[in-house]
Write a protein that holds these residues in place. Structure first.
Motif, mmCIF file in Angstrom:
data_model
loop_
_atom_site.group_PDB
_atom_site.id
_atom_site.type_symbol
_atom_site.label_atom_id
_atom_site.label_comp_id
_atom_site.label_asym_id
_atom_site.label_seq_id
_atom_site.Cartn_x
_atom_site.Cartn_y
_atom_site.Cartn_z
ATOM 1 N N GLY A 239 56.055 79.409 45.573
ATOM 2 C CA GLY A 239 57.142 80.073 46.280
ATOM 3 C C GLY A 239 56.596 81.347 46.913
ATOM 4 O O GLY A 239 55.629 81.930 46.414
ATOM 5 N N ALA A 240 57.228 81.785 48.006
ATOM 6 C CA ALA A 240 56.674 82.880 48.813
ATOM 7 C C ALA A 240 56.457 84.161 48.013
ATOM 8 O O ALA A 240 55.561 84.945 48.306
ATOM 9 N N ALA A 241 57.245 84.380 46.953
ATOM 10 C CA ALA A 241 57.141 85.630 46.200
ATOM 11 C C ALA A 241 56.182 85.528 45.008
ATOM 12 O O ALA A 241 56.050 86.474 44.238
ATOM 13 N N LEU A 242 55.523 84.379 44.856
ATOM 14 C CA LEU A 242 54.792 84.130 43.602
ATOM 15 C C LEU A 242 53.281 84.273 43.716
ATOM 16 O O LEU A 242 52.560 83.988 42.759
ATOM 17 N N SER A 265 53.946 81.844 58.241
ATOM 18 C CA SER A 265 53.197 82.978 57.685
ATOM 19 C C SER A 265 53.638 83.408 56.298
ATOM 20 O O SER A 265 53.335 84.514 55.868
ATOM 21 N N ARG A 266 54.360 82.539 55.596
ATOM 22 C CA ARG A 266 54.730 82.861 54.211
ATOM 23 C C ARG A 266 53.623 82.378 53.278
ATOM 24 O O ARG A 266 53.045 81.310 53.505
ATOM 25 N N PRO A 267 53.347 83.141 52.209
ATOM 26 C CA PRO A 267 52.406 82.655 51.206
ATOM 27 C C PRO A 267 52.876 81.291 50.714
ATOM 28 O O PRO A 267 54.065 81.133 50.390
ATOM 29 N N ARG A 268 51.982 80.281 50.684
ATOM 30 C CA ARG A 268 52.455 78.933 50.361
ATOM 31 C C ARG A 268 51.524 78.172 49.423
ATOM 32 O O ARG A 268 51.978 77.365 48.624
#
Ligand code: GLN
Length: 276
Positions: A239-242, A265-268
């Protein structure tokens, strides 16, 4: 009513439910007619709307995902069978496949933890003709879908789908080593505010992972280092916040983490290798 009129009315009816109302209506109409979406648009717009369309539209108005109504979802250019027992493959996850193919174009032994529909594993095998893969899942219903997808894609001879649960001791005995380990584990926080089309229809066991969404990583990641070949690469969706907490779990498990972002561009994806 013509198909063209029915699509216009359906699009209006779906605007509350869906960000892609017109597309959804076209996909459901094509399904009702038994044709592809392009055939629908090229050849059928002035024909009378089929009576099969209305119940499909009602299902979508009740938030059911289009993929479950159609029974299929495209992923990485391949067509996958999906049922409510498996998570619907997302285009967000395609970056994991891209990174896997780039990291180990020579990979021969691939493991997919929590394979679901088999989408990640089968997309990788489709592009690595020399590779063989193992998909594990704790859900027998999911494994049946994964096996059906392997057969449909002509990959049954190289993909084995096996019942295993990484929470049970000994699940990985006799497995490995692997050049590539893939995982899209559940990572949604239990009380996350997610759309009802996801929460009410997709399998909870594939989505939710404790109050912080980290439960699956905490159990799975420390077990992977022992399954990974010396030059092996682990790719896990996050998840983007992890990104930070998952990288910390990996470091504590003796692996080095590198982050990849999705098209938005989200962390994936976190890429893990053995620490030097
Ligand atoms: N990407 C999914 C969602 O946002 C979650 C997938 C997962 O938990 N592995 O609904």
């Amino acid at each position: 009513m013509t198909i063209s009129d029915a699509l216009r009315a359906a699009t209006a009816a779906l605007t509350q439910t869906s960000d892609t109302a017109r597309l959804d209506a076209e996909l459901l109409m094509a399904h009702a007619l038994g044709v592809t979406r392009s055939e629908l648009l090229l050849r059928h717009m002035t024909a009378p709307a089929p009576e099969e369309f209305a119940p499909l539209l009602t299902r979508r108005q009740n938030q059911e995902p289009v993929a479950y109504i159609l029974g299929t979802q495209e992923f990485f250019g391949l067509d996958f069978i999906v049922t409510p027992e498996v998570l619907i493959p997302r285009s967000d996850s395609e970056v994991l496949v891209e990174v896997a193919l780039k990291a180990r174009p020579d990979g021969r032994r691939v493991l997919d933890c929590g394979t679901g529909s088999g989408a990640l594993l089968l997309a990788v095998l489709d592009h690595l003709p020399e590779a063989r893969g193992l998909g594990i899942d704790r859900s027998l219903a999911a494994l049946a879908v994964a096996a059906a997808n392997a057969a449909r894609l002509g990959l049954s001879n190289r993909a084995r789908m096996v019942h295993a649960d990484w929470e049970q001791a000994g699940w990985s005995r006799d497995l490995g080593p692997f050049d590539l380990i893939l995982a899209n584990p559940p990572y949604v926080e239990d009380d996350a505010r997610i759309s009802s089309s996801v929460r009410d229809y997709e399998p909870a066991g594939a989505l939710f992972a404790g109050p912080e969404g980290l439960d699956a990583y905490r159990v799975l990641l420390p077990q992977l280092s022992a399954l990974l070949a010396p030059d092996g690469v682990v790719l896990v969706e996050i998840g983007a916040a992890l990104a930070a907490p998952v990288s910390a779990i990996a470091r504590a498990a003796g692996m080095t983490a590198h982050l990849h972002r999705d098209l938005a561009s989200r962390p994936r994806v976190v890429e893990l290798v053995h620490s030097a």
